[in-house]
Design a protein around this motif. Structure first.
Motif, PDB file in Angstrom:
ATOM      1  N   HIS A 139      28.167 -19.880 -47.763  1.00 29.81           N
ATOM      2  CA  HIS A 139      27.611 -20.945 -46.934  1.00 29.81           C
ATOM      3  C   HIS A 139      27.861 -22.336 -47.510  1.00 29.81           C
ATOM      4  O   HIS A 139      28.077 -23.287 -46.762  1.00 29.81           O
ATOM      5  N   ALA A 140      27.812 -22.468 -48.830  1.00 30.38           N
ATOM      6  CA  ALA A 140      27.820 -23.795 -49.451  1.00 30.38           C
ATOM      7  C   ALA A 140      29.134 -24.180 -50.107  1.00 30.38           C
ATOM      8  O   ALA A 140      29.298 -25.320 -50.538  1.00 30.38           O
ATOM      9  N   GLY A 141      30.083 -23.267 -50.176  1.00 31.54           N
ATOM     10  CA  GLY A 141      31.337 -23.542 -50.860  1.00 31.54           C
ATOM     11  C   GLY A 141      32.312 -24.368 -50.038  1.00 31.54           C
ATOM     12  O   GLY A 141      31.957 -24.956 -49.012  1.00 31.54           O
ATOM     13  N   ILE A 142      33.559 -24.437 -50.490  1.00 30.49           N
ATOM     14  CA  ILE A 142      34.601 -25.194 -49.784  1.00 30.49           C
ATOM     15  C   ILE A 142      34.775 -24.625 -48.378  1.00 30.49           C
ATOM     16  O   ILE A 142      34.890 -23.412 -48.187  1.00 30.49           O
ATOM     17  N   ASN A 143      34.767 -25.539 -47.388  1.00 27.43           N
ATOM     18  CA  ASN A 143      34.824 -25.123 -45.974  1.00 27.43           C
ATOM     19  C   ASN A 143      33.752 -24.080 -45.664  1.00 27.43           C
ATOM     20  O   ASN A 143      34.012 -23.078 -44.979  1.00 27.43           O
ATOM     21  N   GLY A 144      32.546 -24.311 -46.162  1.00 29.83           N
ATOM     22  CA  GLY A 144      31.464 -23.355 -46.012  1.00 29.83           C
ATOM     23  C   GLY A 144      31.016 -23.176 -44.574  1.00 29.83           C
ATOM     24  O   GLY A 144      31.271 -24.013 -43.702  1.00 29.83           O
TER      25      GLY A 144
END
Length: 230
Positions: A139-144
């Protein structure tokens, strides 16, 4: 209670498209007002506390800034507002730097350092790149896939952020987040350096903004100081 009831009535009566339009118009006027307020206060004040990339958030005694009129990675934008005068006492950036490229973040950190007064501080909160939870990372990562995460350009770890801050001249302290060895730091936050919404310390954390995944109320939080820490 009355406020929540009023919001519920508003949502039931006003069509969604009209609510979106009203919100857009409200933001336009709010951001223009903030820009004028910022310029006036900055002209008279000896020092200021600012929220970088504040969106609709605000805090008492802090000036909210918005990317629509303040690109924090732009030397020209800083000069236009501060006129090369060091008046910045406190800066707060909650979930801002993950939306910047590495070069943009490097530029922004250097500019913040340059405009901070001696003993000034910068508090940073970003999604935790060392977080072990796969749902959080998705959810919170790159391109989440989480709210406002589709344009995330970085998934920042403490070790990387510490290196970038120290390269600018900051001394930094990890307040919340995972280290690369998997250990967790979770200290109580001093509200003087800025209130953080997405933190384990926020007991009234709300999922109404769409942050409704596991550990959504956790961040990598670092306090950076423009001085030597004893």
């Amino acid at each position: 209670m009355l406020i929540n009831r009023g919001k519920l009535i508003y949502r039931n009566i006003v069509p969604k498209r009209l609510r979106i339009l009203i919100r857009r118009i409200f933001k336009i006027f709010l951001y223009k007002f903030r820009f004028l307020k910022f310029k006036i206060i900055l002209f008279f004040a000896k020092e200021v506390k600012i929220i970088l990339g504040a969106a609709l958030t605000s805090q008492k005694d802090w000036l909210s800034t918005n990317e629509e009129w303040f690109d924090i990675s732009s030397k020209e934008n800083w000069h236009r507002l501060f006129k090369n005068k060091k008046k910045l006492k406190r800066a707060l950036a909650e979930h801002v730097f993950e939306h910047l490229s590495k070069l943009e973040m490097k530029s922004a950190l250097n500019l913040i350092y340059n405009y901070l007064i001696e003993d000034g501080t910068l508090r940073i909160a970003v999604p935790d790149g060392n977080h072990p939870n796969p749902i959080y990372r998705e959810h919170a990562g790159i391109n989440g896939k989480g709210a406002d995460a589709s344009d995330h350009k970085q998934f920042i770890t403490y070790e990387y952020l510490k290196s970038e801050l120290e390269n600018c001249g900051f001394k930094c302290v990890l307040r919340e987040g995972y280290l690369s060895d998997g250990s967790l730091v979770n200290e109580k936050l001093n509200s003087e350096l800025g209130f953080i919404i997405r933190t384990r310390n926020n007991k009234s954390f709300s999922r109404k903004y769409g942050w409704n995944f596991e550990n959504a109320n956790s961040s990598l939080i670092v306090d950076a100081y423009k001085k030597n820490l004893n």
